[in-house]
Structures are given as structure tokens and as C-alpha cells.
Design an enzyme around this catalytic site. Structure first.
Site: not given
Length: 315
Positions: A29-30, A222, A224, A255, A264
Site C-alpha cells: 500500500r504505502d 513507522h 523513514h 510520501c 520506508n
């Protein structure tokens, strides 16, 4: 098939760390939502299936955001049924509003996530609302989801720094976290959206959340890797007792609303560290690496994960 070197990493446990960590895999997804080109639905489904085969049990499958905003995930209705029957795998999806929730409910989704911001600038850029307006929008979504028995995750972006506002005060982050928990979220994911956190900052935020009544058991992290701090920050969170860590297979993702954000934390890099610490994840590193090598081939570029690069050269 890419396989780890026998006996490596050597397992040397450290005191004060959890015995097991649940990896919340966000690559499908991300990761894929930030691709310039749209990945075919069947390729996405195969990606999810391979991640599950590697032992990941929480795989964020897609997003029910309007296709205008995230065209790369416009096939959510087509994708989810292709992977919904994976045994023993949780498949949370992102929903932005009640319409997105209704679309997810129609497909039998059992876990959702909403996404808020700790800063006004990012709330405006990402949601076109103030922080409080966004929270007001999510309240009925969370209430309805809970009424249907769904598990609800709250994502909070810009917990450690904002590209427009700079440093973000800890108390400002805590306020929004408490609002999401009071709303009914089961867990929170603390996002370092532009990768500027350092270990002391991570532990300070976690301690302040505890002091304000948010338990560590409800928190995930979460990170990065923009400044190379993602693993160090993860270790700091583990030392505080956090047992849920978000990561993206092959290091996919960034993002779209924060141009300074890079990928990520790579799931393989995380698993390598956790294996060396003797922390159980249930993940087969060889299968996971092979999956990311395969996905890199689908995308036409090498994986940025250091572990993928190291292991895939040992064939």
C-alpha cells in the site's frame, strides 16, 4: 532464490528487548502508492501472496482513497477479493472517510486504518483540513467501524518533524494521539514521515505518551530512512517496549505530499537486525528477499534495501 549466509547474522540477544515483534508490512500500500506508474492488479495480488508466503501476517493491502488522489490504488475493489482468503493473514486497508469505509465493508474488510497529521501544514497538504477538522471527519468513521466489529489503526504523520514547520513539539503530537485513542482507535502508528527522528526523540515521545495514559502496547512505529536513522530509531522503540514495527518490503515508498521523504524502513533490513538480536518475527528472510528481488524486477529498478542488495548478490 536469494538465501542468507548460513549462521549469519549471528544471534546475540540484548537485554531489555521484546521476545517477538509483529511487522506491519506496508509495501503493497504505502510502497506502491508512490510509484509513478500503476502496477497491474494481478502483480499487486501476487506481491501480497508472496509476502504472506514469506511469513508476514499483517500486510496492508490497499487504500480506499478516491482514485483521483491515489490513482495507483484505484483498483482496491478488484484487488482485495484476490487476496482476502489468505489463511492467518490480516489485511488492513486505509480509508479516508465514511465513503471509503463503506467500500471496504462491502468487501468484508475486517481491519481499517485512518490517517491524521500532527501538524497543521501537513493536514492542509494531505487532507485539505485543519488537524481538528480532520479528527472530526474521522470520528464517525471510527465509530461506524467499531460498530461493525472492525479493528481500527490510527496513523499519525509528522510526529518528529515537518518540512514546512520544522521541529514538532512532543506535546503537540501527544494531543493528537490522545484524540485518536479517545475516538476509539485500537492502535496508533507514530510516523516519522520525513525521516528526521533520532533515538532520544523517539524515547521522549514514547515516554510522554505513557505519562498521558497511552500504553506502549497500543503503539507502533513507522520510520523513514531519509537520514539513515530508521534502524537506530526502531531499536530505541524496542528498548521502550514497542512490539509493532511498520516496514516496507524492499524499502518501497515515500510520501507524495512530503517531497523530502524517502523510502520506508526496508522489511529485510529490519528482519536482519531482529534475527541478530534473537527476536522472533516469523519471517523467512530468504523468501522475503526473493520477493523483493521479484518486485524490483516488476518495477524495473533495483531495491534500495541494503539487505536485499547484499543477499541477492550471493546466488
Amino acid at each position: 532464490m536469494s538465501t542468507p549466509v548460513p549462521g549469519l547474522p549471528m544471534v546475540v540477544p540484548a537485554q531489555g528487548l521484546p521476545a517477538r515483534v509483529r511487522i506491519h508490512e506496508v509495501g503493497a500500500r504505502d510502497g506502491l502508492q508512490n510509484e509513478k506508474s500503476t502496477v497491474p492488479t494481478e502483480v499487486k495480488a501476487e506481491f501480497v501472496r508472496r509476502l504472506a508466503d514469506a511469513g508476514l501476517t499483517t500486510i496492508e493491502a490497499t487504500s480506499f482513497v478516491h482514485p483521483k488522489w491515489v490513482p495507483q490504488l484505484a483498483d482496491a475493489e478488484q484487488l482485495f477479493p484476490l487476496v482476502a482468503d489468505l489463511p492467518g493473514v490480516h489485511l488492513p486497508v486505509l480509508v479516508p472517510n465514511e465513503r471509503g469505509l463503506d467500500r471496504a465493508l462491502a468487501l468484508g474488510v475486517r481491519r481499517i486504518a485512518v490517517f491524521a497529521s500532527a501538524t497543521e501544514s501537513f493536514a492542509k497538504a494531505n487532507l485539505n483540513r485543519t488537524v481538528d477538522e480532520a479528527l472530526a471527519m474521522f470520528a464517525p468513521v471510527v465509530e461506524k467501524a467499531r460498530a461493525h466489529g472492525l479493528h481500527v489503526r490510527g496513523y499519525l504523520s509528522m510526529c518528529f518533524g515537518d518540512p514546512w514547520e520544522g521541529a514538532v513539539p512532543v506535546h503537540q503530537v501527544v494531543r493528537v494521539c490522545k484524540a485518536l485513542m479517545d475516538m476509539g482507535c485500537d492502535e496508533l502508528s507514530l510516523g516519522d514521515t520525513i525521516g528526521v527522528a533520532t533515538p532520544g526523540h523517539v524515547q521522549s515521545l514514547l515516554a510522554e505518551l505513557n505519562e498521558e495514559g497511552v500504553p506502549t502496547s497500543a503503539l507502533g512505529v513507522h520510520f523513514h530512512d531519509t537520514y539513515g536513522q530508521a534502524l537506530a530509531n526502531t531499536l530505541a522503540a524496542l528498548q521502550h517496549g514497542v512490539t509493532t514495527v511498520d516496514a516496507s518490503a524492499g524499502g518501497l515508498g515515500g510520501c507524495p505530499y512530503a517531497k523530502s521523504a524517502t523510502g520506508n524502513l526496508a522489511t529485510e533490513d529490519l528482519v536482519w537486525m531482529l534475527q541478530g538480536l534473537g527476536i522472533d518475527t516469523g519471517v523467512d528472510l530468504g523468501r522475503l528477499t526473493a520477493t523483493s528481488v521479484w518486485m524490483a524486477g516488476q518495477l524495473g529498478r533495483p531495491s534500495p534495501s541494503r539487505t536485499v542488495k547484499a543477499l541477492s548478490h550471493q546466488e
